[in-house]
Write a protein that holds these residues in place. Structure first.
Motif, PDB file in Angstrom:
ATOM      1  N   ASP A 258      39.244  54.857  41.152  1.00  0.00           N
ATOM      2  CA  ASP A 258      38.956  56.285  41.071  1.00  0.00           C
ATOM      3  C   ASP A 258      40.242  56.937  40.583  1.00  0.00           C
ATOM      4  OD1 ASP A 258      38.532  58.978  41.416  1.00  0.00           O
ATOM      5  OD2 ASP A 258      37.586  58.771  43.376  1.00  0.00           O
ATOM      6  N   LYS A 259      40.308  57.222  39.303  1.00  0.00           N
ATOM      7  CA  LYS A 259      41.549  57.703  38.707  1.00  0.00           C
ATOM      8  C   LYS A 259      41.819  59.179  39.005  1.00  0.00           C
ATOM      9  CE  LYS A 259      41.604  54.265  35.103  1.00  0.00           C
ATOM     10  NZ  LYS A 259      41.471  53.999  33.687  1.00  0.00           N
ATOM     11  N   GLU A 260      40.939  59.808  39.745  1.00  0.00           N
ATOM     12  CA  GLU A 260      41.167  61.195  40.137  1.00  0.00           C
ATOM     13  C   GLU A 260      41.532  61.305  41.614  1.00  0.00           C
ATOM     14  OE1 GLU A 260      37.878  63.591  38.931  1.00  0.00           O
ATOM     15  OE2 GLU A 260      38.180  63.147  36.819  1.00  0.00           O
ATOM     16  N   ASN A 261      41.592  60.179  42.307  1.00  0.00           N
ATOM     17  CA  ASN A 261      41.895  60.202  43.730  1.00  0.00           C
ATOM     18  C   ASN A 261      42.910  59.090  44.024  1.00  0.00           C
ATOM     19  OD1 ASN A 261      41.842  59.726  46.571  1.00  0.00           O
ATOM     20  ND2 ASN A 261      39.902  60.830  46.682  1.00  0.00           N
ATOM     21  N   GLU A 262      44.148  59.489  44.180  1.00  0.00           N
ATOM     22  CA  GLU A 262      45.223  58.514  44.369  1.00  0.00           C
ATOM     23  C   GLU A 262      45.021  57.668  45.619  1.00  0.00           C
ATOM     24  OE1 GLU A 262      50.038  58.440  44.990  1.00  0.00           O
ATOM     25  OE2 GLU A 262      49.174  60.058  43.815  1.00  0.00           O
TER      26      GLU A 262
ATOM     27  N   ASN B  13      38.438  50.054  35.648  1.00  0.00           N
ATOM     28  CA  ASN B  13      37.172  50.783  35.786  1.00  0.00           C
ATOM     29  C   ASN B  13      36.759  50.927  37.246  1.00  0.00           C
ATOM     30  OD1 ASN B  13      36.968  51.035  33.015  1.00  0.00           O
ATOM     31  ND2 ASN B  13      35.704  49.203  32.795  1.00  0.00           N
TER      32      ASN B  13
ATOM     33  N   CYS C  84      42.278  65.978  45.010  1.00  0.00           N
ATOM     34  CA  CYS C  84      42.370  65.122  43.838  1.00  0.00           C
ATOM     35  C   CYS C  84      43.675  65.420  43.126  1.00  0.00           C
ATOM     36  CB  CYS C  84      41.208  65.376  42.878  1.00  0.00           C
ATOM     37  SG  CYS C  84      39.618  64.867  43.531  1.00  0.00           S
ATOM     38  N   THR C  85      44.280  64.397  42.645  1.00  0.00           N
ATOM     39  CA  THR C  85      45.473  64.568  41.840  1.00  0.00           C
ATOM     40  C   THR C  85      45.044  64.523  40.385  1.00  0.00           C
ATOM     41  OG1 THR C  85      45.863  62.198  41.816  1.00  0.00           O
ATOM     42  CG2 THR C  85      46.911  63.445  43.573  1.00  0.00           C
ATOM     43  N   ALA C  86      45.981  64.730  39.518  1.00  0.00           N
ATOM     44  CA  ALA C  86      45.687  64.573  38.106  1.00  0.00           C
ATOM     45  C   ALA C  86      45.236  63.143  37.861  1.00  0.00           C
ATOM     46  CB  ALA C  86      46.928  64.897  37.287  1.00  0.00           C
ATOM     47  N   ILE C  87      44.588  62.934  36.747  1.00  0.00           N
ATOM     48  CA  ILE C  87      44.111  61.596  36.436  1.00  0.00           C
ATOM     49  C   ILE C  87      45.287  60.630  36.467  1.00  0.00           C
ATOM     50  CG2 ILE C  87      43.107  60.156  34.633  1.00  0.00           C
ATOM     51  CD1 ILE C  87      41.353  62.513  33.892  1.00  0.00           C
ATOM     52  N   LEU C  88      45.090  59.529  37.155  1.00  0.00           N
ATOM     53  CA  LEU C  88      46.151  58.538  37.303  1.00  0.00           C
ATOM     54  C   LEU C  88      46.463  57.875  35.963  1.00  0.00           C
ATOM     55  CD1 LEU C  88      45.118  56.786  40.640  1.00  0.00           C
ATOM     56  CD2 LEU C  88      46.941  58.431  40.295  1.00  0.00           C
ATOM     57  N   THR C  89      47.716  57.861  35.636  1.00  0.00           N
ATOM     58  CA  THR C  89      48.182  57.205  34.415  1.00  0.00           C
ATOM     59  C   THR C  89      48.498  55.740  34.714  1.00  0.00           C
ATOM     60  OG1 THR C  89      50.488  57.737  34.890  1.00  0.00           O
ATOM     61  CG2 THR C  89      49.223  59.364  33.611  1.00  0.00           C
TER      62      THR C  89
END
Length: 144
Positions: free
Chosen positions: A61-65, A58, A3-8
């Protein structure tokens, strides 16, 4: 799972732009707008037919690029594969439109048909890439 950081919003825009670039979906009229409500994308085929794509953030998945890429790829592919040259012609064509753009009706419909084929081919490649990414995600999850 990696997981990457939350996607901006900026990262989401960068992912969308890389997809547009990779599939050559910008011929001077593509656009990307990311805000709190979603990601609005306009993609364009070589003869300048455009398709509007709206992606609800929504659904990402903002934690998985990689998973975000899959969602964006599939959403764009879903929209462009449904581009219909006849519908587009009926919506846009008028005598004035032809005069302004220096097209005869047969030239314009031919351009739209070419763009329809282009969008269909792009959608096939995008679905294939999304499937490859899903497999990569699955492999990473299996390794954990």
């Amino acid at each position: 799972m990696t997981c990457t950081a939350i996607l901006t919003e900026e990262k989401i825009e960068k992912i969308a732009q890389s997809i547009i670039d990779e599939y050559d979906l910008d011929h001077n009229n593509a656009e990307i707008n990311v805000d709190d409500d979603g990601c609005q994308i306009v993609v364009e085929a070589p003869n300048h037919a455009t398709v509007w794509v709206d992606i609800c953030l929504n659904k990402l998945d903002k934690e998985n690029e990689k998973q975000a890429q899959v969602t964006i790829l599939n959403t764009i592919a879903d929209k462009i594969k449904n581009f219909d040259a006849d519908d587009e012609f009926e919506e846009l064509w008028s005598y004035e439109f032809g005069q302004h753009n220096h097209f005869r009706p047969s030239q314009f419909i031919e351009m739209l048909l070419d763009d329809e084929d282009y969008f269909i081919e792009c959608s096939k490649k995008m679905y294939q890439r999304a499937e490859e990414l899903e497999y990569e995600i699955w492999e990473l999850e299996e390794d954990e």
